[in-house]
Design a protein around this motif. Structure first.
Motif, PDB file in Angstrom:
ATOM      1  N   TYR A  10      62.096  88.118 131.609  1.00 15.51           N
ATOM      2  CA  TYR A  10      60.769  87.489 131.596  1.00 15.51           C
ATOM      3  C   TYR A  10      59.775  88.346 132.384  1.00 15.51           C
ATOM      4  O   TYR A  10      60.045  88.712 133.523  1.00 15.51           O
ATOM      5  CB  TYR A  10      60.834  86.094 132.222  1.00 15.51           C
ATOM      6  N   VAL A  11      58.637  88.647 131.750  1.00 13.76           N
ATOM      7  CA  VAL A  11      57.570  89.366 132.443  1.00 13.76           C
ATOM      8  C   VAL A  11      56.633  88.326 133.057  1.00 13.76           C
ATOM      9  O   VAL A  11      56.080  87.485 132.345  1.00 13.76           O
ATOM     10  CB  VAL A  11      56.786  90.288 131.493  1.00 13.76           C
ATOM     11  N   VAL A  12      56.483  88.404 134.381  1.00 13.59           N
ATOM     12  CA  VAL A  12      55.651  87.453 135.110  1.00 13.59           C
ATOM     13  C   VAL A  12      54.406  88.180 135.619  1.00 13.59           C
ATOM     14  O   VAL A  12      54.504  89.168 136.354  1.00 13.59           O
ATOM     15  CB  VAL A  12      56.421  86.837 136.299  1.00 13.59           C
ATOM     16  N   LYS A  13      53.233  87.694 135.205  1.00  9.04           N
ATOM     17  CA  LYS A  13      51.966  88.289 135.634  1.00  9.04           C
ATOM     18  C   LYS A  13      51.484  87.573 136.885  1.00  9.04           C
ATOM     19  O   LYS A  13      51.283  86.362 136.881  1.00  9.04           O
ATOM     20  CB  LYS A  13      50.917  88.175 134.526  1.00  9.04           C
ATOM     21  N   ARG A  56      52.459  83.763 136.142  1.00 14.68           N
ATOM     22  CA  ARG A  56      52.661  83.143 134.834  1.00 14.68           C
ATOM     23  C   ARG A  56      53.531  84.054 133.969  1.00 14.68           C
ATOM     24  O   ARG A  56      53.314  85.267 133.903  1.00 14.68           O
ATOM     25  CB  ARG A  56      51.328  82.903 134.132  1.00 14.68           C
ATOM     26  N   ILE A  57      54.505  83.465 133.292  1.00 19.52           N
ATOM     27  CA  ILE A  57      55.316  84.228 132.353  1.00 19.52           C
ATOM     28  C   ILE A  57      54.462  84.561 131.129  1.00 19.52           C
ATOM     29  O   ILE A  57      53.888  83.668 130.493  1.00 19.52           O
ATOM     30  CB  ILE A  57      56.570  83.447 131.914  1.00 19.52           C
ATOM     31  N   VAL A  58      54.379  85.850 130.785  1.00 21.15           N
ATOM     32  CA  VAL A  58      53.565  86.269 129.640  1.00 21.15           C
ATOM     33  C   VAL A  58      54.392  86.896 128.524  1.00 21.15           C
ATOM     34  O   VAL A  58      53.868  87.148 127.432  1.00 21.15           O
ATOM     35  CB  VAL A  58      52.444  87.249 130.072  1.00 21.15           C
ATOM     36  N   LYS A  59      55.683  87.141 128.785  1.00 22.26           N
ATOM     37  CA  LYS A  59      56.519  87.746 127.757  1.00 22.26           C
ATOM     38  C   LYS A  59      57.978  87.415 128.031  1.00 22.26           C
ATOM     39  O   LYS A  59      58.397  87.337 129.183  1.00 22.26           O
ATOM     40  CB  LYS A  59      56.328  89.275 127.748  1.00 22.26           C
TER      41      LYS A  59
END
Length: 275
Positions: free
Chosen positions: A14-17, A5-8
């Protein structure tokens, strides 16, 4: 390939968790050709070796302010005093949230500032909103709210001064958010890089929503606004397309007169569609 999930999001980064770690990725050019922009909240498939976003899963909902998707709950922080409670604003927020495809959750704050008579009124409000299917909490005992939000993705809304930052600090004291500064702390302030981000707070993820502070329901049809009043769905009028205003033998108006439907809710509904 991994799913996360993209969180930032900052610019085109894009930061993907994912289950095991976070990856900073860029979207493949095909999304631009498709007219599709990844959003914070998107469930995506990534190439973890080359740090590319390859696929965006279908969104269950989406907001414009901030640009964010796949929200589980909108937490409406509602002050009882300083500022005084506004049921008109509360009901407008509820309708807007429901029409955005998100489940509203209410948390009443500043309970310590109200007198015994006002506490009785609050108890009746809580009972009513819970009765129509909206989870409702107070900030004097946070464990039930903490449990309810656990593991979910939340947007935070409510009038200025309602105690949003204080609530987050109590849910997770490690955040040290200054009262009145939550927008800055969550990346929405004048002196910070403007970006959208989910922040982890005591096991759930939260983002600020500046758009709900100046709501405009005029983009929705009168029928949509009517259908956002959950309690209206429990009763059947003689006319299927009844707007519950001037129609005779209207079951909704009868229930208002009987005290079954909260009078303030009905008055706010009439106000919302009289444009």
């Amino acid at each position: 390939m991994l799913t996360g999930r993209i969180v930032k999001n900052i610019s085109n980064s894009y930061v993907v968790k994912t289950k095991d770690k976070d990856y900073t990725c860029t979207p493949r050019g095909k999304f631009r050709d498709m007219g599709l922009t990844p959003l914070v909240g998107d469930i995506v498939e990534i190439d973890e070796e080359n740090n590319y976003i390859l696929k965006i899963e279908k969104r269950k909902n989406e907001l414009d302010r901030p640009r964010i998707s796949n929200i589980d709950y909108a937490l409406i922080v509602t002050s009882m005093k300083k500022p005084d409670i506004s049921l008109n604003l509360l009901d407008k927020e509820i309708s807007s949230i429901i029409l955005s495809g998100i489940a509203p959750v209410i948390c009443f704050t500043k309970i310590d500032l109200i007198n015994d008579e006002e506490k009785k009124d609050l108890e009746q409000l809580i009972k009513y909103y819970k009765g129509i299917g909206i989870e409702t909490f107070t900030n004097d005992f946070l464990e039930p709210l903490r449990k309810y939000l656990k593991g979910h993705y939340i947007v935070l809304t409510g009038q200025t001064g309602a105690g949003k930052s204080s609530l987050i600090n109590r849910l997770d004291p490690t955040k040290h958010i200054e009262v009145g500064e939550i927008s800055i702390a969550l990346g929405r302030g004048r002196h910070t890089t403007r970006h959208t981000e989910f922040h982890e707070v005591d096991g759930f993820y939260i983002a600020d929503t500046p758009g709900f502070s100046s709501l405009d329901l005029t983009k929705y049809s009168k029928e949509d606004i009517r259908d956002s009043f959950l309690e209206f769905r429990n009763f059947e009028c003689e006319y299927r397309d009844c707007m519950h205003i001037k129609e005779e033998k209207c079951e909704i108006k009868s229930k208002v007169n009987e005290g079954i439907i909260l009078k303030s809710r009905y008055e706010n509904y009439c106000n919302f569609i009289s444009r």
